[in-house]
Every structure is written in C-alpha cells, then in structure tokens.
Design a protein around this motif. Sequence first.
Motif, short mmCIF file in Angstrom:
data_model
loop_
_atom_site.label_atom_id
_atom_site.label_comp_id
_atom_site.label_asym_id
_atom_site.label_seq_id
_atom_site.Cartn_x
_atom_site.Cartn_y
_atom_site.Cartn_z
N VAL A 142 57.36 17.58 46.27
CA VAL A 142 57.78 16.64 47.30
C VAL A 142 56.58 16.17 48.11
CG1 VAL A 142 59.11 16.43 49.42
CG2 VAL A 142 60.12 17.51 47.41
N ARG A 189 68.92 5.67 43.67
CA ARG A 189 68.05 4.54 43.96
C ARG A 189 68.22 3.47 42.89
NH1 ARG A 189 61.88 5.88 43.71
NH2 ARG A 189 62.43 5.90 41.49
N ALA A 245 65.37 17.22 53.39
CA ALA A 245 65.87 17.99 52.25
C ALA A 245 64.78 18.84 51.63
CB ALA A 245 66.46 17.03 51.21
N ARG A 281 55.45 12.39 48.54
CA ARG A 281 55.24 11.72 49.82
C ARG A 281 53.91 11.00 49.86
NH1 ARG A 281 56.93 16.53 54.04
NH2 ARG A 281 59.15 16.67 53.51
N SER A 283 69.06 10.20 42.06
CA SER A 283 68.74 9.83 43.44
C SER A 283 69.62 8.72 43.98
CB SER A 283 67.27 9.36 43.52
OG SER A 283 67.09 8.15 42.81
N GLU A 299 66.82 6.91 53.70
CA GLU A 299 66.69 7.78 52.54
C GLU A 299 65.42 8.62 52.63
OE1 GLU A 299 66.99 5.66 48.92
OE2 GLU A 299 68.79 4.56 49.50
N VAL A 352 70.85 14.45 47.26
CA VAL A 352 69.58 13.93 47.77
C VAL A 352 68.43 14.42 46.92
CG1 VAL A 352 68.06 13.81 49.78
CG2 VAL A 352 70.53 13.81 50.09
N LEU A 353 68.31 15.75 46.76
CA LEU A 353 67.21 16.34 45.98
C LEU A 353 67.70 17.56 45.24
CD1 LEU A 353 64.02 16.30 48.27
CD2 LEU A 353 64.45 14.90 46.27
N LYS A 408 65.28 12.65 52.57
CA LYS A 408 64.53 13.36 51.54
C LYS A 408 63.50 14.30 52.15
CE LYS A 408 65.12 9.93 47.88
NZ LYS A 408 64.45 8.93 47.02
N GLU A 409 62.84 13.88 53.23
CA GLU A 409 61.86 14.75 53.87
C GLU A 409 62.53 16.00 54.44
OE1 GLU A 409 59.87 12.36 56.71
OE2 GLU A 409 58.61 11.32 55.23
#
Length: 961
Positions: free
Chosen positions: A388, A167, A253, A392, A165, A246, A376-377, A250-251
């Motif tokens: 996902v 991160r 993606a 979330r 990721s 980010e 990203v994913l 991600k959402e």
Amino acid sequence: MGLGAADFGPARARDQFLHGGPVEGTVRSPILNSWQRSRSLGLTPEGCELPFRQDIDLDGRLVRAAGPVLDRLQARFAGRNMNVCLADGHGAVLQRRFGEASLVRHLAAIQSVPGFVFAEQFGGTNGIGLALAERQLINVYGAEHFAERAQTNACAAIPVRDPLSGRIEGVLCFGYPPSEADAALNTVISRAAVAIERRLLDQSSMRERALLQAYLDARSQAPAGETTGNGQLGEAAGSGLDRRDEMILKERAADLIASAQRAAVEVFLPGGRRATLLSRPVTSASGLEGIVIEAVLPTPHRHLAVLAEVGAPPDDLAPRVPAPTPAVSLPGLPGLSELPGHLYATEPGRPVTTARPPDTTGTTAPATGGTTGGVVLIGEPGVGSYAVAARRRLELLSEASTRIGTTLDVSRTARELAEMAVPRLADYVTIDLPEAVLRGEEPTDLQTGLHRTVVHGIRAHCPFYPAGERVALRPTTPQIRCLIDRQPILEPDLSAATDWIAQDAAHARHILDDGIHSLIAVPLLARGIALGIASFYRSQDPAPFGDDDRSLAQELTTRAAICIDNARRFTREHTVVLALQRSLLPQRFPEQSAVEVAHRYLPAASGVGGDWFDVIPLSGTRVALVVGDVVGHGLHAAATMGRLRTAARNFAELDLPPDEVLTHLDNLVGRLDRDEGTEDASCDSTGIIGASCLYAIYDPTSQVCVMARSGHPPPALVRPDGTVTFPDLPAGPPLGLGGLPFETAAFHLPEGSRLVLYTDGLIGDRHRDVDTALDQLRQALAQPSRSPEETCAEVVRTVVPEHPDDDIALLVARTHALDPRRIATWELPADPSLVSGIRAAVTRQLAAWGLEEVVFATELLLSELVTNAVRYGNGPIQVRLLHDRTLICEVADTSSTAPHLRHAASTDEGGRGLFLVAQLAQAWGTRYTADGKVIWAECALETPGGQPDATERYFDDIPAL
C-alpha cells in the motif's frame, strides 16, 4: 429512442439549448447535464477537437481481458454496420472492431484509429465521455451528441470496472446508425462488460483470490437478513464517492490491514459525510491469513450506528451474500456468461466475487437496509502495508504528472509542486528560485540571488521566510550543499543539524518551536541545469523522514523541474517574441491633422501573435489607417507581421487606393509562402498560413473614408451623436489566396466621428459567440463624448476577455475636417498664358493666409508644376492650395504620364523644373486618380532657427542686384 418529449425531438431541443432557450423537461437529464458541462468547458459544436495520444497501453491488462470478448462481439455483428470500441479510464480508445470490415476504409480517423480521446471535456456529449461522467450504461442518439460530426450516429456505452476495487478501468461502446437501434443491444453490452470484468478478476493474484474466496465463504454462512451492503465499493462510489473519498478510505483501510484484527472504524469524508470500515481477518483453505476491509455507507434515508470503540464488532455486523449459483449462458452471445444477483462464477472451482447485475439501464438497485458498501482492500498484514505504501507513492507520482505543469508559468508550476507534496509527503514546502529563472533566463550563480518563490503548508501561517523576498543562504546549509552535490540532502533531526541552525539561530529556533523536526532539501535539476531548491519539512508525523521519503521527494522534484524548465524556456521565448513584436509596432505616430488616434496592443495569454496596426500620413492631408493579423503565434508570426507592416507602408507611399494596396499585399504574401515553402524541411520553416488586413484612407478635405478589407472583421463607426454601426464593407479573401479582386467602399464621416479598427481577438472568444461580443463592443462605444484614449480604455475594460486566446490590436481614430477657408482651388484650361495669372492669384491667397514668407518659393513651385502640366498633360488643369501643418501645392491634369527627376546636362534646354521643385519643397510626389494624376509638393511653414530656408540656400550664390 432518446426523445425527452413526444413532440419535441433532440434536434430541436439541442438547437434551442445552443441559442440559450429553456429545454428542461424536453431532453433526458443526463444529456442535458452533459450539454451544460460541455458549454461550461467552452466547447462549441463545430470545435470539439479530440486530442490524440500515442502513449496508450495497447497490451495492458484491460486489453488482454477484453480481447476475446471483442472477438466474439465482432463475430456476432458480422456484416452489420456496427463499430465496437474499448476505451481506457481516461476516454482514450484502445481497440476498435467492425462488424463490416470494409467500414474502416470509409470512416474518419477519429472513428477508426485507436488513440483519440473521447473524454467529455474534449468531445462534448458522446457515448464514452458520458459513460465515464455518469458511471453507468448510457445511450446517445443522433442530435443528443454535442459535436456536429456525430449527429448521424447512435451509441451505447457502459463502464468496465475492476471487480476487486470497483474502479472504472475503461468503457465498452457500441456505435451504429440510429436506424439499427435495438433495445437488446443494452443487454448484450451489459453482459459483455460483465465478461470483461470477470476476465479482469482472473488476472488477480492467486493469494488475493484465495483470501477473497475465504471472505465470501464466511459471508455466505452469516445468518439471513444481516447483509449490510452490496459488496462493491465501485457501486457505492456511484452514489456519492469520488476519487478523493476512495483514496481516504484506502489509506485508512491500509492501517486496518496492518493491525491484523477485527475492527469497525468510522471515517469522516469531506463535506461532513461518514463511512464505516469493517475489518475481517480471514484464512484461506491453504492456511493463508489476511484481512478484508469492507466499507459501509449510510444512504440518505438512514443513519448508520457505529461502534464507539475500535474492537471486535458483534457478529451481526458481518455482511452476508448469497451463495454462488451456476453460470448461465447468454443467448446470442456465445461464450459470455452471467449469474443472477451479485455473484458470478468463472469456471467450476474458480473463486467468485461481487459484481453489479447487468440490466438495460446500467443502474444498481439500492442496498438493503438503507446502506451501501463494498470491498475496499484485501491483503496480508505484513505484505500489505509495504504494498500500500508503494501504491501511495506511485499514485502520488502519477497524479503529479497530471497536476504539475498545467501552465507555462514558472511560479505557478513551482506552487503546483508544493501543493502536490503537502500533506501527502511533507507538511511544509518552500521553493527558492533565482530571479534569472523567473525571467526565463538560465541561472549563473545559484548560491546568490535566490528568490523565495513558494511557501506552502498545512497551515496558512508558515514559520519561514515569506514568499517574494530574497534569501541569502550560507554555503554550509543543506540547501546549498544539495546544489553543490546535485543530490538530495536528508536532515532527519533538525535540532541536531548545526549547519542548518547556523544560518539563522533565532529563526531556526522559531521553526523548531513550531514542531518542525525533519528536512529534505532537493535540487531542481533539468537537462543538467540546476534551477533552484525545494525544501520539504515534516512536523505532524513524529517519525523523521527516511530514505524512501528522500527518494520520493527526489522523483517528485525531478518531474517538477522538467516542467519548470519548460516554463522557463517558454517565458524566455515569450519575452523575446513580445519584445520583437513591440519593436515592430509603431512606437509613436507621425504628426498629422486628419485624425486623433489612440491604440492598444494586448498579447494572448498563451503567446504572442502577429497582430499589428499603423497610421500613415499621405499626401493632401490624407491619412491611412491599417490593422492586420497574421494567423499563428510565436516568433514566426511576429517576424511575418513586421514584414507585412513594412510592405504596407511602402505601398502606401505610392499613394495607391486601398484595393490596390491589398492586391500588392496579397501578391507579396503569396510569394513569401512559395519562397519559404521551397526551403529545406530541416530548417523547420513554415510559410504564412493566413493573414488578414483592413486598409482605410480618410481625406479631411472631403470627410470621405475609403476602405477595403481582406478576410478581416469590419470596423465600427461611431457617429458624433453616439450611434454605432458596422459598415457593410465588402469582405475580400484573406491575403495569400490570389486571383480574387478586392472591393472598396466609401463613407462620409462627419467631423468628430470615431472609426474603430480591431483584430478578431477582440470578438473571437471560445466562451462567447461573436454576436454577444459585438453587442458588448457596441455598448462600449455608444458614448458621444469620449476621446479615443477613453474609448480604448472602455473597450479593454468591458469587451476584452479576461484571458484572451488571441492577440488583440485596437485602433481608435476620431476624425477632423480641414477648414474650407484653408482650401483654395482654381480651374484653368491648358493655356501657357494663364501661368502668370495663377501666380498672381496664389500670391493674393497666401497674403490672405498671412504666409508672405513662402510666396516666392510657392510661385516658383507652381510655375514649374503648372508649366509641366500644360506642356505634357491634357487639359483642363486644377490647382489647389491646402493650408495645414505645411503648405501643400497640388496640380492635377488628365494625363497619366509620370514625371521623373533627372540631372540636366549643360547643353539641355529643359529638364531642370522638377529638380527645382525637389530643392524648394520638403516633399513632393505623384498620385494617380481615376481621371489622371496629381503632382503635389509640400512647403515648410516654419524655418528651423538659424537655418536659411530652401529658397535662400538655392539662390545664395546669386549676386545682389
């Protein structure tokens, strides 16, 4: 070695920065930026207190991945003065290793014990905090540290990222003396970080790694020159992406993974920025199908062209990376390996992934072709959407734990709940709380007395009852039913919710017309107490709320309810303590003519403390002005303040000088500390951990003010012409230390001078230094014509911080002088034959003042007092009359013998003089001076209507002659 200029070291630059001087160009920009952030956060070099966390994960994936690497580093630095630590993504230290094991016995806890948080907002400029802020390898040397305690240390720190990721998972930091600085350490720490990142990748699931390998294989087969990015989102984040960016990527993606097809989609980010998400279906060697989403970000020098329609992009959009190359051993660090370029290998046959190349600066080279980007994913279409969605929800709950309950204010906490839920869970949120909860009390009947506390939504205009109004809900509404059942109520279709519509049909129609179609009503429950109702509404998503949404709303509300209950309890305690504090402070001052006073008491923003003030009339028209401060906040501080104020009044009644009053208070505080320190520890009782006091006595007959202080700020003295000075008053120790003397200082105050007494909350503020606050106070006082009340208002307006960290007590006194024509003094030797002469002189003086009605009583008083001084004292004798609100008679002699009031027996020849004085005077007493004593008595000048005066009451049984 950390110097910004050849002749201007960091120590000098730091000193100049702390004193407000320019330092641009003399210190490295990351260090200067960190100093400026530290100052804006209110940190001081001496006050960088690090919080300690006990909930750190000492067995998490980061610790497991870093363990072998830390072991090798410890072995490499064996025998050296080297401190190696691993911190998490919030700056909390998880592991520490030492090159020399004996170091741990000589280091402070913050340098040896895991759990301390070194984030920049707590510790200022330091290795861990700056690495998190700058997101790259950094070095900090000596005086470049913001905190004083770190001035003799040097360090190198580098973020550790999740290779998938990008991160930041944590920080690896080397600490060492500046004398052991070595440029090779940057290479070692970079390679160690890469090794930890590789081990983090090894912990990834086999399915994700198989998909990633298929993706990399496809990229390696793309034609040369078509690589669009460096392959890692984390590096793109370093060029401008923040956490919210980010999350948005991600959402989006996740939606692309669910579509299960090749696509290129443009995503708009906050601030007018854009990114492109590339979706590539991949199939592993075992036949596993999945989707890889890569972000492509344009650099400032080139605008990226994006397909106008979502679909299969041409092949030239497919990124390419070089093929894996064999691992290379790192010299000097056995077991750690690296690869050139953007790829590294683990073992033969293991998959590979992108990673930043280690270097000595921690920076990343610009992406080829004017763009940056990264993965990203990675996921499977069927499984990924559920994973996902769950992620979330977890991210929302995790963020809620940090963003809800940031203050101990009930209304603010309720609003934070609404702000967290919109728009990620609901489009509109309303929160109804009883007025009792807002006052800090426990609610009794939630079905009545509800108060609309919060209305928040995606638009400023919300079609609901406005905040601030009472709401009367029927028992059949979903909100009241959720309170009764103590369970959330889901209404997926509001148009069919007859009970909800029956509450107010017209209002319900207005809500439905606005597109709102689904509702979840959740009770706010904490510790078995229902505190209110949170209502979540959906409008933009055409799908109704589901069971998963209800569970999420319940979990989110439960967490918020605990914070609301904590805020409610704090509000109740704060209200009780504030009421106690105000009841213990003077409600009004007694009448006196020496000074004109005004005062202010301002509680701290976070709680009530122990600040107090008082004005105490003394004998001889004098007045005592007192200001004190008990360290701490809460009920104990307020109660202690009341005890000290009462004790100060009692000691003042003894007519003691200021230094002796402080000595008695010092002894009292010491006894209280000892007494409370011996109580059972289960009582949770604490002694007085610190108190200060300023005691002043002003005499309007001589216009002299005598002061003494114990650990308290000096007063401000404003002359009649507006000149402001802070007298050089000896600084005594705080109350309770014992064994040290207090000193007094005397000042002549012209009539009309203002004496300003205050507690340290007025000038003590973490956002400004004391000198700045004193300058502001000086400017606020430099007006010769202001009254005490106007002075208080101006000081509060210009000097008091917006949100004071400590209580503030302010007392302003404007001095008056007793007219010399209202003072009469006689000196006479200790001769009984002169008593009749002094009576005659007093009679003439009273007649001149127009006080014939008290002549008889005054003659009797003075006859007894003078006779007592002649008989028991030593000459000479001084007689003084003061014509103020009362008539004050004073007889001074050089003896320290104390008179005592007693009942004389019928056979006694004497002993009735003081009894007569006590009957004729409304008050009498003795005060001691350096040369002897003064016996004084006050005679009232106005007799209450219809009541005989003291003389008539005492002699009313004597027959008329």
